[in-house]
Write a protein that holds these residues in place. Structure first.
Motif, PDB file in Angstrom:
ATOM      1  N   ILE A  60       0.839  -1.201   0.000  1.00  0.00           N
ATOM      2  CA  ILE A  60       0.000   0.000   0.000  1.00  0.00           C
ATOM      3  C   ILE A  60       0.873   1.250   0.000  1.00  0.00           C
ATOM      4  N   ASN A  61       1.921   1.240   0.832  1.00  0.00           N
ATOM      5  CA  ASN A  61       2.824   2.387   0.890  1.00  0.00           C
ATOM      6  C   ASN A  61       3.512   2.625  -0.454  1.00  0.00           C
ATOM      7  N   THR A  62       3.913   1.538  -1.098  1.00  0.00           N
ATOM      8  CA  THR A  62       4.553   1.648  -2.417  1.00  0.00           C
ATOM      9  C   THR A  62       3.573   2.202  -3.448  1.00  0.00           C
ATOM     10  N   LEU A  63       2.341   1.703  -3.404  1.00  0.00           N
ATOM     11  CA  LEU A  63       1.309   2.193  -4.324  1.00  0.00           C
ATOM     12  C   LEU A  63       1.017   3.668  -4.085  1.00  0.00           C
ATOM     13  N   GLN A  64       0.961   4.059  -2.808  1.00  0.00           N
ATOM     14  CA  GLN A  64       0.708   5.466  -2.490  1.00  0.00           C
ATOM     15  C   GLN A  64       1.844   6.347  -2.996  1.00  0.00           C
ATOM     16  N   GLN A  65       3.065   5.842  -2.913  1.00  0.00           N
ATOM     17  CA  GLN A  65       4.203   6.593  -3.429  1.00  0.00           C
ATOM     18  C   GLN A  65       4.111   6.730  -4.948  1.00  0.00           C
ATOM     19  N   SER A  66       3.684   5.651  -5.612  1.00  0.00           N
ATOM     20  CA  SER A  66       3.485   5.701  -7.070  1.00  0.00           C
ATOM     21  C   SER A  66       2.397   6.708  -7.416  1.00  0.00           C
ATOM     22  N   LEU A  67       1.317   6.683  -6.631  1.00  0.00           N
ATOM     23  CA  LEU A  67       0.213   7.621  -6.848  1.00  0.00           C
ATOM     24  C   LEU A  67       0.704   9.058  -6.704  1.00  0.00           C
ATOM     25  N   LYS A  68       1.529   9.293  -5.692  1.00  0.00           N
ATOM     26  CA  LYS A  68       2.071  10.637  -5.471  1.00  0.00           C
ATOM     27  C   LYS A  68       2.855  11.102  -6.697  1.00  0.00           C
ATOM     28  N   GLN A  69       3.758  10.246  -7.200  1.00  0.00           N
ATOM     29  CA  GLN A  69       4.572  10.618  -8.350  1.00  0.00           C
ATOM     30  C   GLN A  69       3.707  10.859  -9.588  1.00  0.00           C
ATOM     31  N   GLN A  70       2.695  10.011  -9.787  1.00  0.00           N
ATOM     32  CA  GLN A  70       1.806  10.177 -10.938  1.00  0.00           C
ATOM     33  C   GLN A  70       1.016  11.475 -10.838  1.00  0.00           C
ATOM     34  N   GLU A  71       0.522  11.776  -9.640  1.00  0.00           N
ATOM     35  CA  GLU A  71      -0.281  12.989  -9.480  1.00  0.00           C
ATOM     36  C   GLU A  71       0.580  14.248  -9.546  1.00  0.00           C
ATOM     37  N   LEU A  72       1.835  14.162  -9.115  1.00  0.00           N
ATOM     38  CA  LEU A  72       2.747  15.295  -9.274  1.00  0.00           C
ATOM     39  C   LEU A  72       3.062  15.523 -10.752  1.00  0.00           C
ATOM     40  N   ALA A  73       3.199  14.430 -11.515  1.00  0.00           N
ATOM     41  CA  ALA A  73       3.427  14.555 -12.964  1.00  0.00           C
ATOM     42  C   ALA A  73       2.212  15.173 -13.640  1.00  0.00           C
ATOM     43  N   ILE A  74       1.010  14.737 -13.226  1.00  0.00           N
ATOM     44  CA  ILE A  74      -0.227  15.313 -13.759  1.00  0.00           C
ATOM     45  C   ILE A  74      -0.296  16.798 -13.431  1.00  0.00           C
ATOM     46  N   ALA A  75       0.095  17.146 -12.204  1.00  0.00           N
ATOM     47  CA  ALA A  75       0.063  18.546 -11.774  1.00  0.00           C
ATOM     48  C   ALA A  75       0.983  19.406 -12.634  1.00  0.00           C
ATOM     49  N   ALA A  76       2.190  18.883 -12.911  1.00  0.00           N
ATOM     50  CA  ALA A  76       3.152  19.628 -13.737  1.00  0.00           C
ATOM     51  C   ALA A  76       2.610  19.829 -15.152  1.00  0.00           C
ATOM     52  N   THR A  77       2.019  18.767 -15.707  1.00  0.00           N
ATOM     53  CA  THR A  77       1.449  18.864 -17.061  1.00  0.00           C
ATOM     54  C   THR A  77       0.267  19.815 -17.077  1.00  0.00           C
ATOM     55  N   ALA A  78      -0.611  19.709 -16.081  1.00  0.00           N
ATOM     56  CA  ALA A  78      -1.790  20.584 -16.009  1.00  0.00           C
ATOM     57  C   ALA A  78      -1.379  22.045 -15.857  1.00  0.00           C
ATOM     58  N   LYS A  79      -0.297  22.279 -15.113  1.00  0.00           N
ATOM     59  CA  LYS A  79       0.183  23.664 -14.944  1.00  0.00           C
ATOM     60  C   LYS A  79       0.709  24.210 -16.266  1.00  0.00           C
ATOM     61  N   LYS A  80       1.431  23.358 -17.024  1.00  0.00           N
ATOM     62  CA  LYS A  80       1.916  23.779 -18.343  1.00  0.00           C
ATOM     63  C   LYS A  80       0.743  24.141 -19.256  1.00  0.00           C
ATOM     64  N   ILE A  81      -0.293  23.308 -19.219  1.00  0.00           N
ATOM     65  CA  ILE A  81      -1.478  23.563 -20.042  1.00  0.00           C
ATOM     66  C   ILE A  81      -2.132  24.884 -19.630  1.00  0.00           C
ATOM     67  N   HIS A  82      -2.261  25.081 -18.317  1.00  0.00           N
ATOM     68  CA  HIS A  82      -2.870  26.315 -17.795  1.00  0.00           C
ATOM     69  C   HIS A  82      -2.079  27.540 -18.251  1.00  0.00           C
ATOM     70  N   GLN A  83      -0.750  27.470 -18.148  1.00  0.00           N
ATOM     71  CA  GLN A  83       0.091  28.596 -18.549  1.00  0.00           C
ATOM     72  C   GLN A  83       0.047  28.812 -20.059  1.00  0.00           C
ATOM     73  N   ALA A  84       0.053  27.711 -20.821  1.00  0.00           N
ATOM     74  CA  ALA A  84      -0.008  27.817 -22.285  1.00  0.00           C
ATOM     75  C   ALA A  84      -1.337  28.411 -22.729  1.00  0.00           C
ATOM     76  N   GLU A  85      -2.419  28.008 -22.092  1.00  0.00           N
ATOM     77  CA  GLU A  85      -3.736  28.560 -22.436  1.00  0.00           C
ATOM     78  C   GLU A  85      -3.793  30.055 -22.135  1.00  0.00           C
ATOM     79  N   ALA A  86      -3.168  30.458 -21.013  1.00  0.00           N
ATOM     80  CA  ALA A  86      -3.126  31.891 -20.675  1.00  0.00           C
ATOM     81  C   ALA A  86      -2.319  32.656 -21.719  1.00  0.00           C
ATOM     82  N   THR A  87      -1.198  32.057 -22.178  1.00  0.00           N
ATOM     83  CA  THR A  87      -0.368  32.692 -23.205  1.00  0.00           C
ATOM     84  C   THR A  87      -1.119  32.789 -24.527  1.00  0.00           C
ATOM     85  N   VAL A  88      -1.857  31.735 -24.875  1.00  0.00           N
ATOM     86  CA  VAL A  88      -2.660  31.739 -26.109  1.00  0.00           C
ATOM     87  C   VAL A  88      -3.699  32.863 -26.057  1.00  0.00           C
ATOM     88  N   ARG A  89      -4.336  33.037 -24.894  1.00  0.00           N
ATOM     89  CA  ARG A  89      -5.328  34.110 -24.762  1.00  0.00           C
ATOM     90  C   ARG A  89      -4.670  35.489 -24.901  1.00  0.00           C
TER      91      ARG A  89
END
Length: 385
Positions: A60-89
């Motif tokens: 469970i601890n290993t899975l939670q660590q994997s989840l953390k890394q995946q969600e941090l990667a999602i966060a980084a990608t989502a932030k790039k999208i948010h910033q790119a959309e702001a730049t496009v506007r």
């Protein structure tokens, strides 16, 4: 499984008592041997099940660590999208302004060309009679002087108009080049956005697999309850750290939320899925509220303050904590990405995160808490009706 271990331990104790009684009452070696074998068997079973529990917890601890890394990667990608959309506007507004400037310059160029035509026509008509012919015609000197000045001014006006037209043409070429560059930049950004969104989809699919696996590991009510209790302990520990950091680094006077009850804006507007104090699991109750909202929606600070926590926290996902002073803090969890970092000063209603489903949530929502000196308060009573 813990119940099974408990029962086996009781059996072990009973077996140990039986063995003692046998030793007192009889000295038959076969009976003693059978009891010893039973004791060894019980001990082995307890050891096996304890190892199994430990192995599952590690998984469970290993899975939670994997989840953390995946969600941090999602966060980084989502932030790039948010910033790119702001730049496009921003680019879209800039392109629109450039197009308007370009049209104004074209109109200005047309006007200058018409003026130049008129000046050339006038100059041509005047040039039909030369100064020598005018002189020989017997025209008086005053009139001749006036005609000469008029001719000079006409020539100056033509030269000035030619200069203006050349400058307009240069500026128009510059605007056209800028417009072309910005359109290309916009196309590149849109292509980048498409790639980032595809990557985000892949990351979210991988995350969903991890979440399902964790849910399978926590399918036992007792195990799930234990996980929730541990999540609460983690949050309390982080609150203590954040509070200590806030006290140590406080540079501006903050008056807290006193007097703001019932007046604060909602961090997001949506349907309340869970209210403060409603049952969570077993004897546990919600310490905050969960507000449903589509993924990527903007999360706003309810009041001004300083960010004292901005990170992934097991059970709560990507969370922001804001210190408002006087012991008051607000918490925003389950986010897709964070727009602020520790130490940032935020203003009331300023964007601090984007709604998500981090922390292993099945649907997107915002987890929202208000605490005073570490004690959870009913957050809804502080928000505008």
């Amino acid at each position: 499984m813990r119940d099974q271990i408990k029962r086996l331990t009781q059996l072990l104790r009973a077996s140990a008592f039986s063995t003692g009684a046998l030793l007192c009452l009889t000295f038959t070696p076969p009976a003693l041997s059978a009891s010893q074998q039973q004791l060894d068997g019980v001990k082995q079973e307890i050891s096996r099940q304890q190892n199994q529990l430990s192995s599952k917890q590690k998984k469970i601890n290993t899975l939670q660590q994997s989840l953390k890394q995946q969600e941090l990667a999602i966060a980084a990608t989502a932030k790039k999208i948010h910033q790119a959309e702001a730049t496009v506007r921003t680019l879209a507004r800039s392109i629109q302004a450039l197009q308007q400037e370009q049209q104004a310059l074209l109109q200005q160029q047309l006007g200058q060309q018409e003026m130049l035509k008129e000046l050339l026509n006038t100059h041509y008509r005047q040039g039909k009679s030369s100064q020598l012919a005018t002189l020989l015609s017997g025209m008086d000197q005053d009139r001749l002087d006036r005609m000469t000045v008029y001719a000079e001014r006409l020539s100056q006006a033509r030269a000035h108009t030619l200069d203006d037209l050349a400058a307009t043409k240069t500026e128009l070429q510059l605007k056209t080049h800028q417009l072309s560059q910005q359109r290309q930049q916009q196309q590149d950004l849109l292509a980048q956005l498409t790639d980032e969104k595809r990557r985000l989809e892949r990351e979210q699919q991988q995350r969903q697999k991890t979440v399902r696996t964790i849910k399978g590991q926590l399918k036992s009510d007792t195990r799930y309850l234990s996980e929730l209790k541990n999540n609460e302990k983690r949050l309390v520990a982080e609150i203590a750290k954040a509070k200590a950091a806030a006290e140590a680094a406080r540079r501006v006077a903050m008056n807290g939320l006193a007097g703001q009850k019932g007046k604060l804006p909602w961090p997001v507007k949506g349907t309340i899925r869970h209210r403060y104090g409603s049952p969570l699991q077993g004897e546990l109750r919600w310490k905050g509220m969960v507000i449903s909202k589509p993924k990527g929606s903007q999360v706003n600070a309810i009041y001004g303050g300083k960010v004292v926590f901005a990170d992934w926290l097991r059970g709560y996902g990507l969370m922001v904590a804001i210190d408002h002073g006087k012991g008051y803090m607000s918490f925003y969890g389950y986010n897709q990405t964070l727009l602020k970092k520790v130490g940032d000063t935020v203003q009331p209603s300023e964007a601090i995160a984007l709604v998500g489903d981090s922390g292993g949530q099945e649907t997107s929502a915002l987890y929202f808490e208000i605490r005073r000196k570490g004690t959870a308060l009913d957050p809804q009573s502080w928000l505008t009706r």
